[in-house]
Design a protein around this motif. Structure first.
Motif, PDB file in Angstrom:
ATOM      1  N   SER A   5      42.488  37.106  31.558  1.00 54.36           N
ATOM      2  CA  SER A   5      41.880  38.262  32.223  1.00 54.36           C
ATOM      3  C   SER A   5      40.432  38.448  31.798  1.00 54.36           C
ATOM      4  O   SER A   5      39.551  38.704  32.637  1.00 54.36           O
ATOM      5  N   VAL A   6      40.170  38.319  30.512  1.00 59.77           N
ATOM      6  CA  VAL A   6      38.788  38.450  30.023  1.00 59.77           C
ATOM      7  C   VAL A   6      37.928  37.307  30.562  1.00 59.77           C
ATOM      8  O   VAL A   6      36.765  37.511  30.955  1.00 59.77           O
ATOM      9  N   HIS A   7      38.502  36.115  30.600  1.00 60.42           N
ATOM     10  CA  HIS A   7      37.786  34.944  31.123  1.00 60.42           C
ATOM     11  C   HIS A   7      37.339  35.169  32.566  1.00 60.42           C
ATOM     12  O   HIS A   7      36.157  34.989  32.908  1.00 60.42           O
ATOM     13  N   LEU A  31      39.362  44.396  34.049  1.00 58.81           N
ATOM     14  CA  LEU A  31      40.141  43.729  33.009  1.00 58.81           C
ATOM     15  C   LEU A  31      41.644  43.832  33.276  1.00 58.81           C
ATOM     16  O   LEU A  31      42.442  43.381  32.463  1.00 58.81           O
ATOM     17  N   ASN A  32      42.011  44.430  34.391  1.00 54.52           N
ATOM     18  CA  ASN A  32      43.418  44.561  34.751  1.00 54.52           C
ATOM     19  C   ASN A  32      44.029  43.178  35.002  1.00 54.52           C
ATOM     20  O   ASN A  32      43.646  42.495  35.955  1.00 54.52           O
ATOM     21  N   PRO A  33      44.985  42.736  34.183  1.00 56.56           N
ATOM     22  CA  PRO A  33      45.565  41.389  34.339  1.00 56.56           C
ATOM     23  C   PRO A  33      46.174  41.158  35.720  1.00 56.56           C
ATOM     24  O   PRO A  33      46.167  40.025  36.211  1.00 56.56           O
ATOM     25  N   MET A  34      46.682  42.198  36.349  1.00 58.21           N
ATOM     26  CA  MET A  34      47.335  42.036  37.640  1.00 58.21           C
ATOM     27  C   MET A  34      46.379  41.566  38.727  1.00 58.21           C
ATOM     28  O   MET A  34      46.803  41.041  39.752  1.00 58.21           O
TER      29      MET A  34
END
Length: 204
Positions: A5-7, A31-34
């Motif tokens: 997510s950060v990447h 930054l929301n992984p979804m």
């Protein structure tokens, strides 16, 4: 989830700041992984330990300096993983040398140590992996921004096959040992360099 997510956020945020509205229009400046995780790529991570996130679509023609800024956008993804790896090592080093975990149960302290160790190792690995100049990795996008267009025109017809080549290198042990294995061994000097920096900053 954190690392990928950060990447992808690093790609999206930098592209957005450079003037490309595409990542923001697709909801990727977060930054929301979804918003970043790919279902199949995440499943493969769980099953075989290798996968991917959804790539951030970038339109370099929107940049003031397309080639330069596209190279910067591409390299910031791997650099974000390098920074995460360093942060993970710092947290682990501080916790081990300040007695923070002394009052914790053995199970809790072991779990945190394992998580942080895997965290910094994975991020350093992602940094190295993504700099390999093979599509769809970031290293290829950096190369694309550096090489003259006439050379890239000769390389592009082979792009569709390189994903399969990369998967073969990952999953066939003999090929891995003579190709990616030596490349991934660079995690060792990077880890040692980080250790030296951390000890200089935190002389416990």
């Amino acid at each position: 989830m954190i690392s990928l997510s950060v990447h992808e956020f690093a790609h999206a945020y930098s592209a957005d700041k450079f003037g490309d509205p595409t990542p923001r229009s697709m909801g990727r400046v977060t930054l929301n992984p979804m918003r970043h995780l790919d279902v199949f790529g995440t499943l493969l991570f769980v099953v075989v330990g290798f996968g991917w996130a959804k790539p951030v679509l970038v339109n370099p023609s929107k940049f003031r300096k397309p080639r330069l800024m596209n190279a910067i956008v591409s390299v910031l993804g791997p650099i974000s993983n390098l920074i995460l790896g360093f942060i993970g090592m710092v947290i682990l080093y501080v916790m081990l040398n300040t007695g923070v975990m002394n009052s914790w149960s053995k199970g809790a302290s072991d779990a945190v140590m394992v998580f942080l160790t895997l965290f910094y190792n994975l991020n350093i690995l992602l940094f190295i992996l993504n700099l390999i100049p093979i599509p769809p990795l970031d290293g290829y996008r950096i190369l694309e921004s550096i090489l003259p267009p006439r050379i890239m025109a000769k390389i592009r017809p082979y792009e569709q096959w390189t994903v399969y080549i990369l998967l073969l290198l990952v999953f066939i042990p003999p090929l891995y040992k003579v190709t990616l294995g030596p490349i991934f061994s660079l995690t060792i000097p990077i880890t040692h360099m980080f250790e030296m920096i951390i000890r200089a900053i935190f002389p416990f």
